[in-house]
Write a protein that holds these residues in place. Sequence first.
Motif, PDB file in Angstrom:
ATOM      1  N   ALA A 179       0.781  -1.305   0.079  1.00 19.93           N
ATOM      2  CA  ALA A 179       0.017   0.114   0.206  1.00 19.93           C
ATOM      3  C   ALA A 179       1.013   1.248   0.005  1.00 19.93           C
ATOM      4  O   ALA A 179       0.400   2.506  -0.385  1.00 19.93           O
ATOM      5  CB  ALA A 179      -0.855  -0.031   1.146  1.00 19.93           C
ATOM      6  N   GLN A 180       2.037   1.184   0.560  1.00 21.22           N
ATOM      7  CA  GLN A 180       3.017   2.303   0.658  1.00 21.22           C
ATOM      8  C   GLN A 180       3.929   2.370  -0.968  1.00 21.22           C
ATOM      9  O   GLN A 180       4.834   3.121  -0.920  1.00 21.22           O
ATOM     10  CB  GLN A 180       4.192   2.126   1.612  1.00 21.22           C
ATOM     11  N   GLY A 181       3.534   1.530  -1.732  1.00 22.54           N
ATOM     12  CA  GLY A 181       4.240   1.494  -3.053  1.00 22.54           C
ATOM     13  C   GLY A 181       5.414   0.709  -3.019  1.00 22.54           C
ATOM     14  O   GLY A 181       6.342   0.710  -3.999  1.00 22.54           O
ATOM     15  N   LYS A 182       5.929  -0.144  -2.249  1.00 21.40           N
ATOM     16  CA  LYS A 182       6.896  -0.949  -1.904  1.00 21.40           C
ATOM     17  C   LYS A 182       6.894  -2.242  -2.543  1.00 21.40           C
ATOM     18  O   LYS A 182       5.706  -2.825  -2.515  1.00 21.40           O
ATOM     19  CB  LYS A 182       7.606  -1.030  -0.536  1.00 21.40           C
ATOM     20  N   LYS A 183       8.239  -2.898  -2.847  1.00 19.99           N
ATOM     21  CA  LYS A 183       8.116  -4.183  -3.248  1.00 19.99           C
ATOM     22  C   LYS A 183       8.619  -4.818  -1.990  1.00 19.99           C
ATOM     23  O   LYS A 183       9.702  -4.543  -1.439  1.00 19.99           O
ATOM     24  CB  LYS A 183       8.890  -4.495  -4.513  1.00 19.99           C
ATOM     25  N   VAL A 184       8.205  -6.448  -1.795  1.00 15.33           N
ATOM     26  CA  VAL A 184       8.717  -7.332  -0.703  1.00 15.33           C
ATOM     27  C   VAL A 184       9.152  -8.551  -1.210  1.00 15.33           C
ATOM     28  O   VAL A 184       8.638  -9.344  -1.837  1.00 15.33           O
ATOM     29  CB  VAL A 184       7.803  -7.159   0.300  1.00 15.33           C
ATOM     30  N   ILE A 185      10.723  -8.927  -0.657  1.00 15.23           N
ATOM     31  CA  ILE A 185      11.431  -9.922  -0.857  1.00 15.23           C
ATOM     32  C   ILE A 185      11.215 -10.969   0.318  1.00 15.23           C
ATOM     33  O   ILE A 185      11.530 -10.415   1.439  1.00 15.23           O
ATOM     34  CB  ILE A 185      12.918  -9.592  -1.100  1.00 15.23           C
ATOM     35  N   CYS A 186      10.919 -12.120  -0.071  1.00 12.01           N
ATOM     36  CA  CYS A 186      10.765 -12.926   0.925  1.00 12.01           C
ATOM     37  C   CYS A 186      12.238 -13.779   1.167  1.00 12.01           C
ATOM     38  O   CYS A 186      12.548 -14.520   0.226  1.00 12.01           O
ATOM     39  CB  CYS A 186       9.830 -13.898   0.287  1.00 12.01           C
ATOM     40  N   TYR A 187      12.785 -13.892   2.396  1.00  9.86           N
ATOM     41  CA  TYR A 187      14.035 -14.563   2.654  1.00  9.86           C
ATOM     42  C   TYR A 187      13.571 -15.986   3.139  1.00  9.86           C
ATOM     43  O   TYR A 187      12.823 -16.297   3.943  1.00  9.86           O
ATOM     44  CB  TYR A 187      14.686 -13.792   3.554  1.00  9.86           C
ATOM     45  N   PHE A 188      14.376 -16.908   2.599  1.00  8.37           N
ATOM     46  CA  PHE A 188      14.335 -18.198   3.165  1.00  8.37           C
ATOM     47  C   PHE A 188      15.699 -18.789   2.994  1.00  8.37           C
ATOM     48  O   PHE A 188      16.523 -18.518   2.252  1.00  8.37           O
ATOM     49  CB  PHE A 188      13.164 -19.329   2.759  1.00  8.37           C
ATOM     50  N   ASN A 189      16.241 -19.897   3.846  1.00  9.71           N
ATOM     51  CA  ASN A 189      17.527 -20.596   3.768  1.00  9.71           C
ATOM     52  C   ASN A 189      17.310 -21.580   3.035  1.00  9.71           C
ATOM     53  O   ASN A 189      16.769 -22.810   3.367  1.00  9.71           O
ATOM     54  CB  ASN A 189      17.641 -20.925   5.209  1.00  9.71           C
ATOM     55  N   ALA A 190      17.832 -21.527   1.844  1.00  8.18           N
ATOM     56  CA  ALA A 190      17.711 -22.629   0.530  1.00  8.18           C
ATOM     57  C   ALA A 190      19.010 -23.505   0.876  1.00  8.18           C
ATOM     58  O   ALA A 190      18.821 -24.967   0.329  1.00  8.18           O
ATOM     59  CB  ALA A 190      17.830 -22.317  -0.814  1.00  8.18           C
ATOM     60  N   GLY A 191      20.084 -23.298   1.163  1.00  3.20           N
ATOM     61  CA  GLY A 191      21.375 -23.934   1.375  1.00  3.20           C
ATOM     62  C   GLY A 191      21.702 -24.456   2.805  1.00  3.20           C
ATOM     63  O   GLY A 191      22.685 -25.089   3.252  1.00  3.20           O
ATOM     64  N   GLY A 192      20.915 -23.887   3.844  1.00  2.00           N
ATOM     65  CA  GLY A 192      21.339 -24.478   5.237  1.00  2.00           C
ATOM     66  C   GLY A 192      19.804 -24.830   6.231  1.00  2.00           C
ATOM     67  O   GLY A 192      18.810 -24.378   5.510  1.00  2.00           O
ATOM     68  N   TYR A 193      20.098 -25.498   7.053  1.00  2.00           N
ATOM     69  CA  TYR A 193      19.113 -26.073   7.929  1.00  2.00           C
ATOM     70  C   TYR A 193      19.250 -25.427   8.979  1.00  2.00           C
ATOM     71  O   TYR A 193      20.108 -24.904   9.849  1.00  2.00           O
ATOM     72  CB  TYR A 193      19.355 -27.562   8.143  1.00  2.00           C
ATOM     73  N   GLU A 194      17.889 -25.002   9.684  1.00  2.00           N
ATOM     74  CA  GLU A 194      17.745 -24.147  10.822  1.00  2.00           C
ATOM     75  C   GLU A 194      16.786 -24.868  11.776  1.00  2.00           C
ATOM     76  O   GLU A 194      15.747 -25.231  11.381  1.00  2.00           O
ATOM     77  CB  GLU A 194      16.972 -22.790  10.555  1.00  2.00           C
ATOM     78  N   ASN A 195      17.246 -25.330  12.979  1.00  2.00           N
ATOM     79  CA  ASN A 195      16.741 -26.205  13.842  1.00  2.00           C
ATOM     80  C   ASN A 195      15.388 -25.555  14.668  1.00  2.00           C
ATOM     81  O   ASN A 195      14.909 -26.098  15.481  1.00  2.00           O
ATOM     82  CB  ASN A 195      17.774 -26.730  14.871  1.00  2.00           C
ATOM     83  N   TRP A 196      15.298 -24.164  14.361  1.00  2.00           N
ATOM     84  CA  TRP A 196      13.965 -23.613  14.892  1.00  2.00           C
ATOM     85  C   TRP A 196      12.772 -23.490  13.892  1.00  2.00           C
ATOM     86  O   TRP A 196      11.805 -23.168  14.578  1.00  2.00           O
ATOM     87  CB  TRP A 196      14.445 -22.213  15.619  1.00  2.00           C
ATOM     88  N   ARG A 197      13.121 -23.851  13.006  1.00  2.00           N
ATOM     89  CA  ARG A 197      12.115 -23.604  11.801  1.00  2.00           C
ATOM     90  C   ARG A 197      11.016 -24.763  11.989  1.00  2.00           C
ATOM     91  O   ARG A 197      11.314 -25.905  12.163  1.00  2.00           O
ATOM     92  CB  ARG A 197      12.565 -23.775  10.388  1.00  2.00           C
ATOM     93  N   ALA A 198       9.727 -24.347  11.580  1.00  2.00           N
ATOM     94  CA  ALA A 198       8.435 -25.280  11.838  1.00  2.00           C
ATOM     95  C   ALA A 198       8.614 -26.402  11.118  1.00  2.00           C
ATOM     96  O   ALA A 198       8.169 -27.766  11.342  1.00  2.00           O
ATOM     97  CB  ALA A 198       7.165 -24.829  11.652  1.00  2.00           C
ATOM     98  N   ASP A 199       9.215 -26.478   9.865  1.00  2.00           N
ATOM     99  CA  ASP A 199       9.477 -27.514   8.836  1.00  2.00           C
ATOM    100  C   ASP A 199      10.916 -28.429   9.116  1.00  2.00           C
ATOM    101  O   ASP A 199      11.228 -29.154   8.342  1.00  2.00           O
ATOM    102  CB  ASP A 199       9.307 -27.212   7.525  1.00  2.00           C
ATOM    103  N   ARG A 200      11.438 -28.014  10.151  1.00  2.00           N
ATOM    104  CA  ARG A 200      12.756 -28.782  10.622  1.00  2.00           C
ATOM    105  C   ARG A 200      12.835 -30.197  10.324  1.00  2.00           C
ATOM    106  O   ARG A 200      13.760 -31.056   9.957  1.00  2.00           O
ATOM    107  CB  ARG A 200      13.259 -28.428  11.845  1.00  2.00           C
TER     108      ARG A 200
END
Length: 275
Positions: free
Chosen positions: A88-109
């Motif tokens: 609504a403010q006219g901005k574009k938004v990029i979605c970060y995710f870890n594609a090459g590393g595992y994170e033990n706190w993520r829901a899909d771990r």
Amino acid sequence: MTRLLPLLVTAALTLSACAVAPPTVPAAPTTTQLAQTSPMAAAKKIWRPKPGLTWQIQYAGKLAATQANVVNLDGVETSKAQVTKLHAQGKKVICYFNAGGYENWRADRKKFPKSVLGKPLDGWPGERWLDIRKAKKLLPIMKKRMDQCKAKGFDAVDPDNMDGYQTATGFPLKSKHALTYLKALSKAAHQRGLAIGLKNATDLIGKAKGLVEFAVNEECLEYDECSAYLPLLKAGKAVFHVEYTGSIDDICKQVPAGFATVRKHPQLDAWEQHC
């Protein structure tokens, strides 16, 4: 991060009663069908950022207001309402995710098989490198993450840790494996109408130029690699660049013209300085 940190709207027609039977309205497509949109149709919707934009990257703390044109946020921690507000403010938004590393706190771990888990990422507790050669096991997980990005309204994805071939991961990774993985991620992103960026991994720029819409770089001044991004700038593609040390004045004097450069704290909180 490898170095520091790092609807479809269905229109309804109301028909007045008459003797003629109303036309049959096709059922709305499922999420799976949306993800499988024809490449030509999806390509028309994909955001293609040009050089000269400003950007903000924030993964910690309360989301703050910014004057930047583009905002890079964590795909899980960011809500659909926040993305909508930024749009609504006219901005574009990029979605970060870890594609090459595992994170033990993520829901899909628990979806990651043990066979793909490698050595810990140095300096990042709870993270481990992934064996990106085993794309068939990783892609279903990554596609689900992109589905989440799409459902929240993000414009693009920023897959991190694509440069494991440059360090000790526990696997004999090479740049060719990263390129193959990037091709698969790029195809999946584009099927969802999402732009995709290349994170660091400067060795891949030449062959990846046609796969991505932009690049995200951490500390190219620190590592003397900013010139590697000139082919992307020449191709009219944005380079979103962050430095964690040095004065903003010195940084801005050194970066190539056209870079979207921001000076940040390493923890990537709301604080920002721009050229």
